[in-house]
Design an enzyme around this catalytic site. Structure first.
Site, PDB file in Angstrom:
ATOM      1  N   TYR A 190      19.960   0.424   9.809  1.00 31.09           N
ATOM      2  CA  TYR A 190      19.213  -0.771  10.242  1.00 31.09           C
ATOM      3  C   TYR A 190      17.871  -0.454  10.886  1.00 31.09           C
ATOM      4  O   TYR A 190      17.183  -1.357  11.335  1.00 31.09           O
ATOM      5  CB  TYR A 190      20.063  -1.636  11.186  1.00 31.09           C
ATOM      6  CG  TYR A 190      20.689  -0.916  12.359  1.00 31.09           C
ATOM      7  CD1 TYR A 190      19.940  -0.579  13.468  1.00 31.09           C
ATOM      8  CD2 TYR A 190      22.037  -0.580  12.351  1.00 31.09           C
ATOM      9  CE1 TYR A 190      20.505   0.078  14.542  1.00 31.09           C
ATOM     10  CE2 TYR A 190      22.619   0.085  13.413  1.00 31.09           C
ATOM     11  CZ  TYR A 190      21.850   0.409  14.515  1.00 31.09           C
ATOM     12  OH  TYR A 190      22.429   1.071  15.560  1.00 31.09           O
ATOM     13  N   LYS A 191      17.516   0.823  10.977  1.00 37.87           N
ATOM     14  CA  LYS A 191      16.220   1.165  11.575  1.00 37.87           C
ATOM     15  C   LYS A 191      15.175   1.247  10.456  1.00 37.87           C
ATOM     16  O   LYS A 191      14.821   0.233   9.881  1.00 37.87           O
ATOM     17  CB  LYS A 191      16.359   2.458  12.373  1.00 37.87           C
ATOM     18  CG  LYS A 191      17.236   2.233  13.610  1.00 37.87           C
ATOM     19  CD  LYS A 191      17.598   3.496  14.355  1.00 37.87           C
ATOM     20  CE  LYS A 191      18.441   3.158  15.572  1.00 37.87           C
ATOM     21  NZ  LYS A 191      19.230   4.292  16.042  1.00 37.87           N
TER      22      LYS A 191
ATOM     23  N   PHE B  77      20.863  10.636  21.963  1.00 31.31           N
ATOM     24  CA  PHE B  77      21.272   9.237  22.069  1.00 31.31           C
ATOM     25  C   PHE B  77      22.697   9.171  22.628  1.00 31.31           C
ATOM     26  O   PHE B  77      23.582   9.900  22.174  1.00 31.31           O
ATOM     27  CB  PHE B  77      21.209   8.599  20.676  1.00 31.31           C
ATOM     28  CG  PHE B  77      21.343   7.109  20.695  1.00 31.31           C
ATOM     29  CD1 PHE B  77      20.254   6.304  20.973  1.00 31.31           C
ATOM     30  CD2 PHE B  77      22.556   6.514  20.434  1.00 31.31           C
ATOM     31  CE1 PHE B  77      20.373   4.918  20.990  1.00 31.31           C
ATOM     32  CE2 PHE B  77      22.689   5.134  20.449  1.00 31.31           C
ATOM     33  CZ  PHE B  77      21.597   4.335  20.727  1.00 31.31           C
TER      34      PHE B  77
ATOM     35  N   ASP C 263      21.624  14.255  13.327  1.00 29.17           N
ATOM     36  CA  ASP C 263      21.555  12.796  13.297  1.00 29.17           C
ATOM     37  C   ASP C 263      20.139  12.403  12.858  1.00 29.17           C
ATOM     38  O   ASP C 263      19.161  12.766  13.517  1.00 29.17           O
ATOM     39  CB  ASP C 263      21.882  12.230  14.687  1.00 29.17           C
ATOM     40  CG  ASP C 263      22.018  10.712  14.670  1.00 29.17           C
ATOM     41  OD1 ASP C 263      21.356  10.066  13.825  1.00 29.17           O
ATOM     42  OD2 ASP C 263      22.767  10.170  15.498  1.00 29.17           O
TER      43      ASP C 263
ATOM     44  N   ARG D  57       8.002   1.957  24.357  1.00 30.52           N
ATOM     45  CA  ARG D  57       8.211   2.610  23.067  1.00 30.52           C
ATOM     46  C   ARG D  57       7.682   1.733  21.931  1.00 30.52           C
ATOM     47  O   ARG D  57       8.011   0.545  21.855  1.00 30.52           O
ATOM     48  CB  ARG D  57       9.722   2.839  22.909  1.00 30.52           C
ATOM     49  CG  ARG D  57      10.109   3.709  21.755  1.00 30.52           C
ATOM     50  CD  ARG D  57      11.596   3.996  21.801  1.00 30.52           C
ATOM     51  NE  ARG D  57      12.372   2.815  21.402  1.00 30.52           N
ATOM     52  CZ  ARG D  57      13.552   2.881  20.798  1.00 30.52           C
ATOM     53  NH1 ARG D  57      14.101   4.067  20.533  1.00 30.52           N
ATOM     54  NH2 ARG D  57      14.205   1.788  20.479  1.00 30.52           N
TER      55      ARG D  57
HETATM   56  C1  LIG Z   1      20.398   4.068  16.692  1.00 34.30           C
HETATM   57  C2  LIG Z   1      21.167   5.316  16.881  1.00 34.30           C
HETATM   58  C3  LIG Z   1      22.554   5.317  16.762  1.00 34.30           C
HETATM   59  C4  LIG Z   1      23.272   4.020  16.528  1.00 34.30           C
HETATM   60  O1  LIG Z   1      24.627   4.151  16.390  1.00 34.30           O
HETATM   61  P1  LIG Z   1      25.491   2.874  15.991  1.00 34.30           P
HETATM   62  O2  LIG Z   1      26.809   3.409  15.687  1.00 34.30           O
HETATM   63  O3  LIG Z   1      24.795   2.209  14.841  1.00 34.30           O
HETATM   64  O4  LIG Z   1      25.469   1.925  17.149  1.00 34.30           O
HETATM   65  C5  LIG Z   1      23.211   6.530  16.876  1.00 34.30           C
HETATM   66  N1  LIG Z   1      22.541   7.675  17.115  1.00 34.30           N
HETATM   67  C6  LIG Z   1      21.201   7.694  17.254  1.00 34.30           C
HETATM   68  C7  LIG Z   1      20.502   8.978  17.511  1.00 34.30           C
HETATM   69  C8  LIG Z   1      20.476   6.523  17.145  1.00 34.30           C
HETATM   70  O5  LIG Z   1      19.160   6.534  17.299  1.00 34.30           O
END
Ligand SMILES: *Cc1c(COP(=O)(O)O)cnc(C)c1O
Length: 431
Positions: A223-224, A129, A198, A390
């Site tokens: 939030y996921k 990401f 992560d 997705r």
């Molecule tokens: C959703 C996601 C993030 C989100 O990071 P924020 O700091 O909340 O914007 C980070 N890393 C991964 C792998 C994600 O899927």
């Protein structure tokens, strides 16, 4: 061939079926985007209203003690711990995923430099990401490390005596491919490297056992799959053997050993509390608590093991139905079929469709589906990956009949070529 009746029968037999009553699901919507933003827990509006009107409105400053605001990061962290194979007292809910990555990667780089200053390489995946890569880029630049980005099949060979840290996302946000955390951590350790995982697409989605994998550091998103609401606090975990070895660089007063002594010198709190920085967003924490409660409600029914079994049944069914019912439209599966390598989402592409002037159509197909109430999302391709449609499957609230209808809509969108309409081909800021 699988029928709608078969899907209804699967719902009727599903022991987790009633958990969907814990959520407010909008009428006429099949929500396949819980991997981006989880749905609203039914308890959240009243609980947040109570936090606003009573705890804030009436309790005011007293609520830091009387409503337990001050210890919320630890209390929510203890609940998250049960979902990721950590122990009570090892996790804090706090800040964003990006900020928590900064803190734990700083700690990992610091420890690696102390142990062996010759280790100057941080390895990650090119398809990680972007925020993870951006945070790693700036930290590496600041601390004199190089960031080495490799394809996922090259991770093993990228490890070596000069690697300080291996930083990976457990389930890939774009493809839904899942790493074998225990095997990769063991490989990194054989080469003397630390691991940062992560769990943004893992916590609450797939079983995770950080202690069994002997991971070093982990972070994840609120939030996921944790259903904590937009911008919910994220979390951080550090293996207890490392926690007290480093003062993370965002040394704010909430990570101090005794914040209310107001001393001029920073003295880090023992344990994971030192990974806190400043005052936490209590209303957001309150919403996250409601989200975590929905996952904990599954524990008497088998917890993450039962949720995982249903998630795999849902994604298997989706793949099977797409292959049976949408054949001939150029759709290809990107997510691994192997259960051991699949997260809780299914990604499709139209790699081989090359029409004059047309893109893959992935974006427009997703837009056409959203207009029909089937909410998934689109992720743009890169050199290695094609454009992706997705679909996330959250077993807490998605049923087998939902899978049937979502594939039926996809079939109709493809057969009618409805996605070619101009309104579905206009890009929005958030895809
Ligand atoms: C959703 C996601 C993030 C989100 O990071 P924020 O700091 O909340 O914007 C980070 N890393 C991964 C792998 C994600 O899927």
């Amino acid at each position: 061939m699988t029928t709608l009746q078969d899907c209804r029968a699967l719902d009727a037999q599903d022991p987790l079926r009633n958990l969907r009553d814990l959520f407010i699901l909008p009428e006429g919507v099949i929500y396949l985007d819980g991997n981006s933003l989880g749905v609203l827990p039914r308890a959240a509006p009243a609980r947040i209203a109570q936090a606003v009107t009573e705890e804030w409105g009436q309790g005011l400053i007293r609520s830091w003690n009387s409503a337990g605001w001050f210890s919320l990061p630890q209390r929510l962290g203890d609940r998250i711990a049960t979902l990721i194979g950590a122990k009570a007292g090892e996790v804090v809910a706090t800040d964003s995923t990006s900020i928590n990555l900064y803190k734990v990667l700083s700690a990992a780089l610091h420890m690696a430099a102390q142990a062996d200053p010759k280790r100057k390489r941080v390895v990650s995946e090119r398809s990680n990401f972007p925020t993870d890569l951006y945070i790693a880029q700036s930290l590496c630049k600041e601390r004199g490390f190089t960031l080495d980005l490799v394809d996922d099949e090259r991770i093993d060979e990228a490890l070596g005596a000069d690697v300080a840290v291996l930083m990976l996302t457990h389930v890939n946000y774009r493809t839904g491919a899942m790493h074998d955390m225990a095997a990769i951590t063991a490989a990194a350790h054989r080469h003397g490297a630390l691991t940062v995982w992560d769990l943004a697409h893992s916590a609450g989605a797939v079983p995770v056992d950080l202690h069994a994998a002997q991971a070093d550091f982990a972070i994840g998103c609120g939030y996921k799959y944790l259903n904590g609401g937009p911008g919910a606090p994220a979390f951080a975990w550090v293996h207890p053997q490392h926690t007290d070895r480093f003062e993370q660089p965002l040394s704010g007063w909430w990570g101090h050993a005794a914040p209310f002594e107001f001393t001029p010198e920073y003295r880090p709190a023992p344990g994971i509390a030192r990974y806190l920085c400043g005052t936490q967003p209590i209303l957001g924490m309150t919403a996250l608590e409601c989200g975590l409660d929905t996952l904990l409600a599954a524990q008497p029914l088998g917890g993450m093991t039962a949720l995982r079994a249903k998630s795999l049944a849902l994604t298997d069914l989706y793949i099977r139905l797409v292959e049976e019912r949408c054949a001939g439209h150029g759709l290809e599966l990107v997510t691994p079929r192997d259960h051991g390598r699949r997260g809780s989402q299914v990604c499709l592409t139209r790699r081989d469709v090359k029409e004059a002037g047309a893109a893959s159509g992935a974006y427009a197909i997703v837009q056409a589906l959203i207009a029909r109430g089937v909410i998934g999302d689109f992720r743009a391709g890169d050199a290695k990956h094609p454009d992706i449609l997705r679909f996330g499957f959250t077993p807490l609230y998605i049923g087998f009949e939902d899978v049937w209808h979502s594939v039926e809509h996809l079939k109709q969108v493809l057969e009618s070529a409805e996605w070619r309409r101009p309104e579905f081909n206009q890009k929005h800021a958030v895809t």
